[in-house]
Design a protein around this motif. Sequence first.
Motif, PDB file in Angstrom:
ATOM      1  N   UNK A  33       0.770  -1.029  -0.329  1.00 31.72           N
ATOM      2  CA  UNK A  33      -0.001  -0.112  -0.239  1.00 31.72           C
ATOM      3  C   UNK A  33       0.975   1.704   0.072  1.00 31.72           C
ATOM      4  N   UNK A  34       0.067   1.785  -1.458  1.00 30.41           N
ATOM      5  CA  UNK A  34       1.498   3.411  -0.303  1.00 30.41           C
ATOM      6  C   UNK A  34       1.142   4.061   0.729  1.00 30.41           C
ATOM      7  N   UNK A  35       2.605   4.571   0.978  1.00 30.32           N
ATOM      8  CA  UNK A  35       3.118   5.051   2.193  1.00 30.32           C
ATOM      9  C   UNK A  35       2.552   5.888   3.038  1.00 30.32           C
ATOM     10  N   UNK A  36       2.888   5.810   4.553  1.00 31.63           N
ATOM     11  CA  UNK A  36       1.712   7.122   5.002  1.00 31.63           C
ATOM     12  C   UNK A  36       2.835   8.284   4.785  1.00 31.63           C
ATOM     13  N   UNK A  37       3.441   9.521   5.374  1.00 28.90           N
ATOM     14  CA  UNK A  37       4.159  10.830   5.169  1.00 28.90           C
ATOM     15  C   UNK A  37       4.738  10.643   6.773  1.00 28.90           C
ATOM     16  N   UNK A  38       4.323   9.382   7.851  1.00 30.01           N
ATOM     17  CA  UNK A  38       5.195   9.381   8.990  1.00 30.01           C
ATOM     18  C   UNK A  38       5.544   7.852   8.953  1.00 30.01           C
ATOM     19  N   UNK A  39       5.381   6.636   7.722  1.00 30.69           N
ATOM     20  CA  UNK A  39       6.512   5.693   7.287  1.00 30.69           C
ATOM     21  C   UNK A  39       7.768   5.817   7.742  1.00 30.69           C
ATOM     22  N   UNK A  40       8.179   5.293   7.829  1.00 32.03           N
ATOM     23  CA  UNK A  40       9.650   4.183   6.961  1.00 32.03           C
ATOM     24  C   UNK A  40       9.713   5.215   5.969  1.00 32.03           C
ATOM     25  N   UNK A  43       9.902   8.709   5.533  1.00 35.14           N
ATOM     26  CA  UNK A  43      11.006   9.242   6.416  1.00 35.14           C
ATOM     27  C   UNK A  43      12.781   9.206   5.687  1.00 35.14           C
ATOM     28  N   UNK A  44      12.861   7.672   4.816  1.00 40.98           N
ATOM     29  CA  UNK A  44      14.352   7.531   4.876  1.00 40.98           C
ATOM     30  C   UNK A  44      14.207   7.879   3.100  1.00 40.98           C
ATOM     31  N   UNK A  45      12.813   8.210   2.828  1.00 41.70           N
ATOM     32  CA  UNK A  45      13.573   9.242   1.178  1.00 41.70           C
ATOM     33  C   UNK A  45      13.427  10.375   1.674  1.00 41.70           C
ATOM     34  N   UNK A  46      12.903  11.033   2.456  1.00 44.92           N
ATOM     35  CA  UNK A  46      13.259  12.586   2.917  1.00 44.92           C
ATOM     36  C   UNK A  46      14.788  12.832   2.917  1.00 44.92           C
ATOM     37  N   UNK A  47      14.839  12.241   4.785  1.00 39.49           N
ATOM     38  CA  UNK A  47      16.297  12.149   5.209  1.00 39.49           C
ATOM     39  C   UNK A  47      17.677  12.133   4.510  1.00 39.49           C
ATOM     40  N   UNK A  48      17.209  10.944   3.293  1.00 36.62           N
ATOM     41  CA  UNK A  48      18.467  10.737   2.548  1.00 36.62           C
ATOM     42  C   UNK A  48      18.510  10.730   1.370  1.00 36.62           C
ATOM     43  N   UNK A 103       8.234  18.708   9.845  1.00 40.73           N
ATOM     44  CA  UNK A 103       7.973  19.090  10.952  1.00 40.73           C
ATOM     45  C   UNK A 103       8.632  18.615  12.373  1.00 40.73           C
ATOM     46  N   UNK A 104       8.945  16.825  11.864  1.00 45.27           N
ATOM     47  CA  UNK A 104       9.518  16.223  12.869  1.00 45.27           C
ATOM     48  C   UNK A 104      10.996  15.795  12.713  1.00 45.27           C
ATOM     49  N   UNK A 105      11.913  16.050  13.617  1.00 51.71           N
ATOM     50  CA  UNK A 105      12.955  15.757  13.170  1.00 51.71           C
ATOM     51  C   UNK A 105      13.379  14.945  12.356  1.00 51.71           C
ATOM     52  N   UNK A 111      12.869   6.350  15.244  1.00 53.86           N
ATOM     53  CA  UNK A 111      13.787   6.471  16.733  1.00 53.86           C
ATOM     54  C   UNK A 111      14.821   6.877  17.204  1.00 53.86           C
ATOM     55  N   UNK A 112      15.234   7.805  16.188  1.00 49.86           N
ATOM     56  CA  UNK A 112      16.160   8.715  16.780  1.00 49.86           C
ATOM     57  C   UNK A 112      15.862  10.015  16.695  1.00 49.86           C
ATOM     58  N   UNK A 113      14.970  10.724  16.431  1.00 49.85           N
ATOM     59  CA  UNK A 113      14.250  11.771  16.414  1.00 49.85           C
ATOM     60  C   UNK A 113      14.931  12.978  17.392  1.00 49.85           C
ATOM     61  N   UNK A 114      15.564  13.889  17.377  1.00 53.41           N
ATOM     62  CA  UNK A 114      16.447  15.090  18.624  1.00 53.41           C
ATOM     63  C   UNK A 114      17.685  14.034  18.787  1.00 53.41           C
ATOM     64  N   UNK A 115      18.613  13.228  18.743  1.00 53.88           N
ATOM     65  CA  UNK A 115      19.845  12.532  19.046  1.00 53.88           C
ATOM     66  C   UNK A 115      20.530  13.488  17.411  1.00 53.88           C
ATOM     67  N   UNK A 116      20.407  13.341  16.924  1.00 55.23           N
ATOM     68  CA  UNK A 116      21.137  15.130  15.967  1.00 55.23           C
ATOM     69  C   UNK A 116      20.216  16.073  16.228  1.00 55.23           C
TER      70      UNK A 116
END
Length: 206
Positions: A33-40, A43-48, A103-105, A111-116
């Motif tokens: 299924x299409x991933x949600x905005x808060x999915x891994x 998140x991986x696509x945005x951060x990488x 808006x999330x870190x 599960x590492x939001x805010x560690x950096x």
Amino acid sequence: MRQVGWIAGTAAAVLVAAGAVTYAVADGDDSTATPTADSADAGFARDMAVHHQQAVEMSFIVRDRTKNEEVRRLAFDIAQTQANQRGMLLGWLDLWELPKVSSDPPMTWMDMGGMADGKDGALMPGMATNTELRKLQKLSGKQAEIFYLQLMTDHHKGGIHMAEGCVTRCTVKVEKDIAQGMVNAQESEIELMTDMLKERGAKPRS
């Protein structure tokens, strides 16, 4: 020289596969299924994409700071590969109709939001600080080569950690496969850069 070419060939193969992946997702061939905005996956696509952008920036800096063909060739290969992969990652977010910023870190999906803390521009594991980027811009020749190889080795280690996180946590199979390809290619490049540092009487920073 031969090893750099082999790595470039491996990276090219990953990009060919990535192109096929993008079309597959666009055509709805993936059963997930299409991933949600808060999915891994998102998140991986945005951060990488952000992580890759800095690698491209560092690689273009060193190409202007040294005349060594081996380092320039490696920098070009890394810049080309990661720029194309960045486009692929952002393309997935478009296909999934998800935002490219959150808006999330960074690293919340691991599960590492805010560690950096983002201090001095280092938003994620392995990223260089703004101070380190300015230093690279001021160096030249062998000194620039060593510092670039050290920064990029750290950068790759952080990228591998993130890609391994996607392999474990992402749900879209084709994205997991591409993440594993990133792990394999960057581990090979770390080995190469370690050898290149040794040739210059230096070693990785960690």
